[in-house]
Design a protein around this motif. Sequence first.
Motif, PDB file in Angstrom:
ATOM      1  N   ALA A  18     -67.527  54.299  33.878  1.00  9.78           N
ATOM      2  CA  ALA A  18     -68.816  54.890  34.255  1.00  9.78           C
ATOM      3  C   ALA A  18     -69.659  55.049  32.997  1.00  9.78           C
ATOM      4  O   ALA A  18     -69.201  55.614  32.011  1.00  9.78           O
ATOM      5  CB  ALA A  18     -68.605  56.237  34.932  1.00  9.78           C
ATOM      6  N   ASN A  35     -73.649  55.950  31.349  1.00  5.63           N
ATOM      7  CA  ASN A  35     -75.022  56.464  31.472  1.00  5.63           C
ATOM      8  C   ASN A  35     -75.693  56.342  30.103  1.00  5.63           C
ATOM      9  O   ASN A  35     -75.075  56.637  29.079  1.00  5.63           O
ATOM     10  CB  ASN A  35     -75.036  57.922  31.931  1.00  5.63           C
ATOM     11  N   ASP A  67     -83.599  57.859  32.032  1.00  3.91           N
ATOM     12  CA  ASP A  67     -82.217  58.104  32.436  1.00  3.91           C
ATOM     13  C   ASP A  67     -81.719  56.873  33.204  1.00  3.91           C
ATOM     14  O   ASP A  67     -82.196  56.575  34.297  1.00  3.91           O
ATOM     15  CB  ASP A  67     -82.157  59.356  33.321  1.00  3.91           C
ATOM     16  N   ASN A  77     -78.611  54.638  34.830  1.00  6.64           N
ATOM     17  CA  ASN A  77     -77.248  54.513  35.331  1.00  6.64           C
ATOM     18  C   ASN A  77     -76.922  53.027  35.537  1.00  6.64           C
ATOM     19  O   ASN A  77     -77.812  52.169  35.508  1.00  6.64           O
ATOM     20  CB  ASN A  77     -77.081  55.296  36.629  1.00  6.64           C
TER      21      ASN A  77
END
Length: 411
Positions: free
Chosen positions: A85, A87, A99, A101
């Motif tokens: 994962a 970010n 931001d 992802n």
Amino acid sequence: MKPTFKILTLISTLCFVSLSASFSSFAVSEQKVEEAEPENGPNLGRMLRKNDFAIELAIFETGVPPEFRVWATTGNKAIDPAKVAVNVKLIRLGDGIDDINFFQEGQYLRGDTVIYEPHSFTVALTAKYQGETYLWEYDNFEGRTRIEADIAQAMEITTQNVGPATFHETIEVFGNLKLPADATSNVYARFDGLVKKVHVKLGDAIKQGQLLLTVESNESLQSYQVLAAKSGIVSAVNVTSGEQSNDRILLSITNDKVLVAELAVFPMDLAKVNIGAKVTLSVNGVKGKLIGEIDSRVLKVRADQAKLFRVLVNNSDSLLSEGAFTTAKIEIDTYNVAMAVKRNALQSFRDFTVVYAKVGNEYEVRMLELGRAVGDEIEVLSGISAGTEYVTENSYILKADVEKSGASHDH
């Protein structure tokens, strides 16, 4: 891109004549710190390593708008992207935080946000893998420099804020000043006779009711006075004392308090010009601008096919003269734009047209998409936010400093 602290050197070629000699000692804003070049990965991205775990972060822009892509490895072996994962936060100068992802696409992770220009930001990356959290942060600056406030003031770097504007679109035409058709009146003797005295001379300014002539009637042999019917300038004297009036024009009086600017508009612009349009006039030899509006037009075109449009011009101070040449800007459209900047603020950076945004003592390029240009302003369609403070005067100093620093477009 490695972090760079810009050097601002005043070199003689910039010719800062307005600064005193003491300002030549403004050699640097900050010392440049040399650091090792960042490691590049097999996909030409930046390698971020902690122990055996590594992330390669690259900007990909082949056939798509710029976006991040991520490859993860451990012990130099590829990790299934579904098990990682990621970010990324891009901390921009004065423009908040992007931001981002990621989602799996084949053997890599693909960012869900377009990375808009400039690619200048602090990168904060968080990766989670097998219960561990990995953090990296680094600067990726371009088109950015820093100048302390006192030095910027000395260099006369001035700013204002991006905002809406009203554009007045104009065409430039030429013409000259003429007298109105009713400007001149002629003076006759009511009863023919001997002109005993002419009380005025050519060029005299006279007022309504002022004595002009004394005439002795041939029939009654009585003298009577000829008075001015209106104020103006004596523009012709056709008689002297001792002459007979003989039913002719003795004097001419011209009122020059209003002149007419006759402006030539050629066929390509005729459809754009309307009666009542605002006009700004510049007259040869006269300081300042004169404001008026199209009052009428001449029906017949000239030999060169230009049509004459007429503007009434106030000449109450008699500074203007018949026959003087004039340049005029006729307003053909008025409209509002949401954002505009000064045209002299524009600079080039790579393949972009930019202005320099100011945040504190730091300055950074903003790539602009531009629209219509009118006068000294140009419409901005995108690339900068309304209210942003930007450099309007002497932005070339910032361009020179950025170019000298060798800032590159590092992905």
